[in-house]
Design a protein around this motif. Structure first.
Motif, short mmCIF file in Angstrom:
data_model
loop_
_atom_site.label_atom_id
_atom_site.label_comp_id
_atom_site.label_asym_id
_atom_site.label_seq_id
_atom_site.Cartn_x
_atom_site.Cartn_y
_atom_site.Cartn_z
N PRO A 78 63.41 -1.91 -62.29
CA PRO A 78 64.14 -1.31 -63.42
C PRO A 78 64.07 0.21 -63.43
CG PRO A 78 62.85 -3.19 -64.16
CD PRO A 78 62.46 -2.93 -62.73
N GLU A 79 63.00 0.77 -62.88
CA GLU A 79 62.82 2.22 -62.88
C GLU A 79 63.90 2.93 -62.07
OE1 GLU A 79 59.06 4.00 -61.37
OE2 GLU A 79 58.78 4.54 -63.47
N LEU A 80 64.52 2.23 -61.11
CA LEU A 80 65.57 2.85 -60.30
C LEU A 80 66.77 3.27 -61.13
CD1 LEU A 80 65.54 0.50 -57.17
CD2 LEU A 80 64.76 2.88 -57.25
N SER A 81 66.98 2.63 -62.26
CA SER A 81 68.13 2.94 -63.11
C SER A 81 67.80 3.89 -64.25
CB SER A 81 68.72 1.64 -63.69
OG SER A 81 67.76 0.98 -64.51
N GLN A 82 66.57 4.38 -64.30
CA GLN A 82 66.15 5.26 -65.38
C GLN A 82 66.47 6.73 -65.04
OE1 GLN A 82 64.88 4.13 -68.37
NE2 GLN A 82 65.48 2.20 -67.43
N PRO A 83 67.02 7.48 -66.00
CA PRO A 83 67.27 8.90 -65.76
C PRO A 83 65.97 9.68 -65.67
CG PRO A 83 67.76 8.35 -68.04
CD PRO A 83 67.48 7.05 -67.34
N ILE A 84 65.98 10.73 -64.86
CA ILE A 84 64.77 11.52 -64.65
C ILE A 84 65.09 13.01 -64.74
CG2 ILE A 84 63.67 9.78 -63.19
CD1 ILE A 84 64.49 11.43 -60.75
N SER A 85 64.06 13.83 -64.94
CA SER A 85 64.18 15.28 -64.87
C SER A 85 63.39 15.78 -63.68
CB SER A 85 63.63 15.93 -66.15
OG SER A 85 64.54 15.82 -67.22
N LEU A 86 63.90 16.85 -63.06
CA LEU A 86 63.25 17.43 -61.89
C LEU A 86 63.20 18.96 -62.02
CD1 LEU A 86 65.21 15.33 -59.28
CD2 LEU A 86 62.75 15.12 -59.68
N ASP A 187 61.74 -8.33 -48.08
CA ASP A 187 62.38 -7.60 -46.98
C ASP A 187 62.38 -6.09 -47.21
OD1 ASP A 187 63.03 -9.91 -45.55
OD2 ASP A 187 64.81 -10.23 -46.77
N GLY A 188 62.06 -5.68 -48.43
CA GLY A 188 62.08 -4.26 -48.75
C GLY A 188 60.70 -3.73 -49.10
N VAL A 189 60.69 -2.50 -49.58
CA VAL A 189 59.43 -1.82 -49.92
C VAL A 189 59.56 -1.19 -51.30
CG1 VAL A 189 57.85 0.05 -49.28
CG2 VAL A 189 58.95 -1.32 -47.49
N ASP A 190 58.52 -1.32 -52.10
CA ASP A 190 58.49 -0.64 -53.40
C ASP A 190 58.51 0.86 -53.18
OD1 ASP A 190 58.38 -2.55 -55.57
OD2 ASP A 190 56.44 -3.18 -54.77
N TYR A 191 59.36 1.55 -53.94
CA TYR A 191 59.40 3.01 -53.83
C TYR A 191 58.22 3.59 -54.61
CZ TYR A 191 60.79 7.83 -53.93
OH TYR A 191 60.77 9.19 -53.78
N PRO A 192 57.34 4.38 -53.96
CA PRO A 192 56.07 4.75 -54.61
C PRO A 192 55.94 6.18 -55.16
CG PRO A 192 55.86 5.01 -52.25
CD PRO A 192 57.29 4.61 -52.51
N TYR A 193 56.96 7.03 -55.04
CA TYR A 193 56.72 8.45 -55.26
C TYR A 193 57.21 9.02 -56.60
CZ TYR A 193 55.94 7.96 -50.26
OH TYR A 193 55.49 7.54 -49.04
N PHE A 194 58.49 8.97 -56.84
CA PHE A 194 59.06 9.53 -58.06
C PHE A 194 59.46 8.41 -59.01
CE2 PHE A 194 59.96 12.72 -54.78
CZ PHE A 194 59.57 13.90 -55.40
N PRO A 195 59.50 8.67 -60.33
CA PRO A 195 58.92 9.83 -61.02
C PRO A 195 57.44 9.62 -61.26
CG PRO A 195 59.94 8.39 -62.62
CD PRO A 195 60.19 7.76 -61.28
N SER A 196 56.74 10.72 -61.54
CA SER A 196 55.30 10.60 -61.80
C SER A 196 55.02 10.30 -63.28
CB SER A 196 54.58 11.90 -61.41
OG SER A 196 55.05 12.98 -62.18
N VAL A 197 56.04 10.43 -64.11
CA VAL A 197 55.92 10.10 -65.54
C VAL A 197 57.05 9.17 -65.93
CG1 VAL A 197 54.74 12.24 -66.16
CG2 VAL A 197 57.22 12.16 -66.19
N SER A 198 56.90 8.50 -67.04
CA SER A 198 57.88 7.48 -67.43
C SER A 198 58.47 7.71 -68.81
CB SER A 198 57.23 6.09 -67.38
OG SER A 198 56.08 6.06 -68.21
#
Length: 262
Positions: A78-86, A187-198
């Motif tokens: 679900p985090e893949l669809s969350q907006p983030i700030s950079l 078959d895939g891999v969890d993305y581990p890096y961004f974002p550091s906050v939620s």
């Protein structure tokens, strides 16, 4: 960020995000000491930082994954669809320079006012130099892509760099596969890096209005420049490259080690 009054909640948040806890402690320390000693202070709250000389390896490891192992998909989250700030590393530098300039100009204005009014000038009373409450600013680019949109931009740049600027319409598409309960069958891999906050995106409007700070580039341009730096850094910084590779998930790390030139 303000600490909750509940001690129990404070302990929970400290355990959940010790890094954030320590950063807030710095602001609290400055606030306390400024009241004791009578000096002003300014703090910048940065989001996840990308760009040249970022040494967390998060962006560089992502870039290496998408350049050398782009066929390995992401696991759905679900985090893949969350907006983030950079925050770009250049914007962080510009914020410090703007903060210094704004504080210096306010001191000059206040000194001139004190001279005109016959005041001693012992209390500046300005927003940046006020010892009663420090000035705190969020620093982030205005665009708030979803995590997946951000990763797609990195993937597009990694492809263009590895294929000598092929047409962007033919760029690699990030794959996303459903996660299954048996991790051995994924078959895939969890993305581990961004974002550091939620907590979602932040606004930097105060920094723009009070400091005159503006982002150096659009987010797309900042990502392009960050990817260009990663590409150049492969030959310029071999030791740091090894660190970025070691930072990759195990399966991807093996693929990248076989393909990268060290």
């Amino acid at each position: 960020a303000v600490r909750p009054k509940s001690r129990t909640e404070q302990k929970r948040l400290k355990k959940h995000d010790s890094y954030g806890h320590k950063k807030l402690r710095c602001e609290e320390y400055l606030s306390r000491k400024s009241r004791e000693k009578g000096f002003g202070w300014t703090a910048f709250r940065l989001c996840d930082v990308i760009g040249p000389y970022d040494n967390t390896d998060r962006f560089w490891s992502t870039y290496l994954w998408f350049k050398y192992a782009h066929h390995i998909p992401l696991l759905s989250d679900p985090e893949l669809s969350q907006p983030i700030s950079l925050t770009s590393s250049t914007d962080a530098v510009l914020a410090v320079l703007c903060g210094i300039r704004a504080a210096t100009e306010e001191k000059k204005d206040q000194k001139q006012m004190d001279i005109s009014c016959g005041n001693s000038g012992s209390d500046s009373g300005s927003s940046l130099n006020n010892s009663d409450s420090g000035a705190v600013f969020n620093i982030a680019m205005p665009e708030t892509p979803t995590l997946f949109e951000f990763l797609e931009l990195i993937a597009g740049n990694s492809e263009r760099n590895s294929r000598n600027n092929v047409d962007s319409s033919e760029r690699w598409r990030l794959g996303v596969v459903e996660k299954v309960s048996d991790s051995e069958l994924n078959d895939g891999v969890d993305y581990p890096y961004f974002p550091s906050v939620s907590c979602g995106p932040v606004s930097s409007e105060a920094a723009r209005l009070k400091l005159g700070w503006v982002p150096a580039w659009s987010m797309k341009e900042a990502i392009r420049r960050a990817c260009k730096f990663c590409e150049e850094a492969e030959s310029m910084y071999p030791n740091e490259l090894r660190d970025a590779i070691e930072n990759l998930p195990k399966g991807i790390r093996k693929i990248v080690k076989r393909r990268v030139k060290l």
